[in-house]
Design a protein around this motif. Structure first.
Motif, PDB file in Angstrom:
ATOM      1  N   ASN A 108       4.637 -35.140  -3.222  1.00  0.00           N
ATOM      2  CA  ASN A 108       4.742 -33.696  -2.966  1.00  0.00           C
ATOM      3  C   ASN A 108       4.891 -33.379  -1.485  1.00  0.00           C
ATOM      4  O   ASN A 108       5.574 -32.418  -1.117  1.00  0.00           O
ATOM      5  N   THR A 109       4.278 -34.188  -0.635  1.00  0.00           N
ATOM      6  CA  THR A 109       4.272 -33.907   0.798  1.00  0.00           C
ATOM      7  C   THR A 109       5.470 -34.500   1.530  1.00  0.00           C
ATOM      8  O   THR A 109       6.082 -33.834   2.375  1.00  0.00           O
ATOM      9  N   TRP A 131      -8.446 -35.038  -2.578  1.00  0.00           N
ATOM     10  CA  TRP A 131      -8.496 -34.106  -3.715  1.00  0.00           C
ATOM     11  C   TRP A 131      -8.178 -32.694  -3.255  1.00  0.00           C
ATOM     12  O   TRP A 131      -7.478 -31.943  -3.939  1.00  0.00           O
ATOM     13  N   LEU A 165      -3.860 -40.320  -7.065  1.00  0.00           N
ATOM     14  CA  LEU A 165      -3.894 -39.107  -6.243  1.00  0.00           C
ATOM     15  C   LEU A 165      -3.049 -39.279  -4.985  1.00  0.00           C
ATOM     16  O   LEU A 165      -2.307 -38.374  -4.588  1.00  0.00           O
ATOM     17  N   GLU A 166      -3.151 -40.441  -4.354  1.00  0.00           N
ATOM     18  CA  GLU A 166      -2.357 -40.708  -3.152  1.00  0.00           C
ATOM     19  C   GLU A 166      -0.866 -40.709  -3.469  1.00  0.00           C
ATOM     20  O   GLU A 166      -0.055 -40.184  -2.691  1.00  0.00           O
ATOM     21  N   LYS A 209      -6.216 -31.702  -0.824  1.00  0.00           N
ATOM     22  CA  LYS A 209      -4.781 -31.528  -0.577  1.00  0.00           C
ATOM     23  C   LYS A 209      -3.963 -31.608  -1.869  1.00  0.00           C
ATOM     24  O   LYS A 209      -2.973 -30.879  -2.020  1.00  0.00           O
ATOM     25  N   THR A 210      -4.363 -32.474  -2.776  1.00  0.00           N
ATOM     26  CA  THR A 210      -3.564 -32.703  -3.983  1.00  0.00           C
ATOM     27  C   THR A 210      -3.827 -31.665  -5.061  1.00  0.00           C
ATOM     28  O   THR A 210      -2.893 -31.216  -5.740  1.00  0.00           O
ATOM     29  N   ASN A 270       0.233 -37.018  -4.094  1.00  0.00           N
ATOM     30  CA  ASN A 270       0.215 -36.258  -2.841  1.00  0.00           C
ATOM     31  C   ASN A 270       1.346 -36.692  -1.914  1.00  0.00           C
ATOM     32  O   ASN A 270       1.985 -35.845  -1.255  1.00  0.00           O
TER      33      ASN A 270
END
Length: 542
Positions: free
Chosen positions: A234-235, A284, A227-228, A286-287, A231
């Motif tokens: 994408n960020t 979770w 997940l990290e 944010k992702t 994220n």
């Protein structure tokens, strides 16, 4: 003699003249009074009629209100549906993105690329570097197989037997355990805690062709680390690679809930409980949650994909996941719709009548796609694609590998010369919507090849061949019950807006004509002012 005297004649003439003047004066006065009376009567009539015409009638206000309201509504509908978004983004209900990309994309192929266990043709599978490389090569999704540890953490590994891809037998030689579910022994993940798992190192699972240079360098990732990674991409990474204000699909997670029944029976661990436990975290949010649906109209060159897709070989697991999600977020389903769910199926079941019977009977209520073994699509592939299209399911077969030994053999054709040829056939002739791949670069090249011409005799009417001059069937472009066909939305909005405007104008015209036809006769009668002359006998009487 007296009457004939000059003086007498003068008096008679004077008297006659005076009488004549009196008569004329009296007559003039009477005519003046008569004219004044007629004029006052006429003015009174004009005032009365004018006042009557100016007074609002019962049908005036509703008619004009309806006319203006209809015209304004038609104009508003036209503006809302045909807006190009240059000034203001139009708000929509929360609509989940489809599992299929629109056919009219110009910046990339319209096929979904799923990195099977990461870029596992180049690096050891299910490692953070393998996932990262897959995203760099252009994959839309990374695909972790999620299993559980003894202390309740989710980790990504293909099999719960750690001995297939790690050095567990060297580091924990005395931890061999028996599995009642499989009726065999192994080094199973549910017998190790996370700290022990983190000491293990991964090696290449298929070493005959693939490099072993990176063996022993990487560990097993947790679901949190995946997940990290997504994220962070994408960020922080994606904005450095693409200079555009257009909305594009972000990288997502195509997660398999692996060996659910095995884990439940041997370790009494519910994989769904562990999975839903991650949903209360900020990571979770944010992702996944922030990208679950779109409230803006997508404009040309924009596209989205779901940030999360759930897959499993067990239909009951997907049904439980759907029910659990709807229960957990029953008050927020309008902003947190259920993610797409893909039912995986092997070659022994995919063409069975019972499989498609179950899909039509109940499974279609909680699945939005199917993931068949690619053996299901060799030979008469329409036998699988036709019912999938009928049930509006996205088709994502598995697995594209570069080794020739994993290329399917089509009975009526010669063996494909390479994995690239095979993948081109699946994309451009069979018409699949995406594929699980271990060689992302090869799959990207195959997807881009669909712009070329292919034999119509081979493709037939049900072919997925991309044609720049024609749109594909809208029912085929729908990725399931929770999806939306972006390629038809803009065009449909334009026609709906224009039709609304024309219909509003037509309705307004009918209302005006109806109201005028039913108006009182006096309102349409012209004002008549009396202009007749005074008869001579009336003047004589005056």
């Amino acid at each position: 003699n007296r009457r004939c005297s000059p003086m007498s004649q003068m008096r008679q003439q004077h008297n006659a003249s005076r009488q004549r003047r009196q008569y004329l004066f009296q007559r003039s006065s009477r005519i003046s009074r008569h004219c004044d009376h007629r004029m006052s009567t006429t003015m009174s009539m004009m005032t009365a009629v004018s006042t009557s015409n100016m007074r609002p009638r019962p049908w005036h206000l509703p008619m004009w209100f309806l006319f203006v309201a209809t015209l304004v509504m038609a104009t508003a509908a036209t503006a809302a549906t045909t807006s190009n978004g240059n000034d203001v983004d139009d708000e929509l209900p929360c609509i989940p993105p489809p599992m299929k990309l629109p056919d009219d994309l110009v910046d990339r192929p319209n096929k979904v690329i799923i990195a099977h266990r990461g870029a596992s043709a180049h690096l050891p599978e299910h490692t953070i570097p393998a996932y990262r490389l897959a995203m760099e090569l252009g994959a839309d999704y990374v695909e972790p197989d999620l299993v559980a540890t003894k202390d309740g953490h989710l980790i990504a590994i293909h099999s719960m037997d750690l001995n297939y891809t790690t050095d567990v037998a060297t580091k924990f030689p005395d931890r061999l355990e028996y599995s009642p579910y499989l009726n065999r022994t192994g080094y199973f993940t549910y017998n190790f805690n996370l700290d022990e798992i983190k000491t293990l190192r991964v090696h290449q699972r298929l070493p005959r062709v693939r490099t072993q240079t990176f063996d022993g360098m990487f560990g097993i990732p947790t679901f949190t680390e995946i997940l990290e990674l997504v994220n962070d991409w994408n960020t922080n990474i994606d904005p450095l690679l693409v200079n555009s204000t257009l909305r594009r699909a972000k990288k997502g997670i195509y997660a398999e809930l692996k060996d659910y029944s095995w884990l439940l029976e041997d370790a009494q661990t519910d994989l769904l409980d562990l999975f839903f436990g991650y949903m209360s975290t900020e990571l979770w949010e944010k992702t996944i949650f922030d990208n679950l649906c779109s409230t803006k109209i997508l404009h040309p060159r924009e596209y989205l994909l779901p940030p999360l897709v759930i897959q499993s070989f067990e239909a009951a697991v997907l049904e439980q996941f759907t029910q659990r999600w709807e229960t957990e977020f029953k008050d927020k389903l309008h902003e947190r719709p259920v993610p797409p769910r893909t039912l995986l199926v092997d070659s022994s079941d995919c063409l069975q009548e019972g499989f498609w019977f179950n899909v039509g009977e109940s499974w279609h209520k909680f699945i939005t796609g199917v993931g068949p073994d690619k053996e299901c699509l060799k030979g008469n592939w329409r036998q699988f694609m036709t019912p999938a299209k009928k049930h509006r399911l996205a088709v994502h077969p598995w697995t594209q590998r570069p080794e020739l030994e994993y290329v399917v053999s089509v009975p009526e054709e010669a063996l494909f010369e390479s994995s690239l040829e095979e993948t081109i056939r699946f994309f451009c002739i069979v018409g699949i919507h995406g594929i699980f791949t271990e060689s992302v670069s090869t799959t990207m090249l195959a997807a881009a090849s669909c712009d070329k011409d292919f034999d119509d005799q081979e493709s037939g009417k049900d072919s997925g061949k991309k044609n720049k001059n024609k749109k594909t069937d809208s029912s085929d472009s729908d990725g399931g019950a929770n999806s939306l066909c972006y390629e038809s939305e803009k065009e449909a909005n334009m026609y709906v807006g224009l039709a609304s405007f024309v219909f509003g104008c037509f309705l307004s015209t009918l209302v005006v004509l109806w109201a005028v036809k039913r108006s009182p006769e006096k309102a349409r009668r012209q004002l008549r002012i009396p202009t007749e002359e005074i008869p001579d006998h009336e003047l004589e009487m005056m």
